[in-house]
Design a protein around this motif. Structure first.
Motif: not given
Length: 116
Positions: A6-7, A27-28, A51-56
């Protein structure tokens, strides 16, 4: 499909331009919450999802996704190496420089902390 698959699918879509930053970030965050309830993912997958959950906030871009895909391409048995690859790359990112560079970006600009 595994969490690792999925990732990889999300990262592939993002790099290809088929998934926008906001969708990757959401999604993160959703996947991070799910992984907190089911510890089935390996350390690399967890680190990438975090990392994707903290993207911005960390100014993570699709350029970084390429490195994440490289790390995922390593065998699971080499997770330690992959995690090191990921964190060595992420540690080298200048979030301030990226905030300045992306201050006009439709997604990242709102997280640029009022830079001129």
């Amino acid at each position: 499909m595994t969490v690792r698959a999925d990732v990889k699918a999300v990262l592939d879509a993002w790099v290809a331009g088929d998934m926008a930053e906001l969708a990757v970030w959401e999604w993160g965050q959703q996947t991070q919450a799910q992984l907190a309830q089911t510890p089935a993912a390996d350390e690399l997958v967890r680190d990438i999802v975090d990392t994707l959950a903290a993207l911005p906030f960390d100014m993570i871009t699709s350029e970084d996704a390429v490195v994440m895909l490289d790390a995922l391409a390593n065998p699971v048995e080499e997770t330690d190496l992959s995690v090191n690859l990921l964190w060595n790359h992420l540690d080298g990112i200048s979030a301030d420089e990226r905030r300045y560079h992306h201050r006009e970006h439709p997604f990242y600009g709102q997280f640029a902390d009022g830079l001129d």
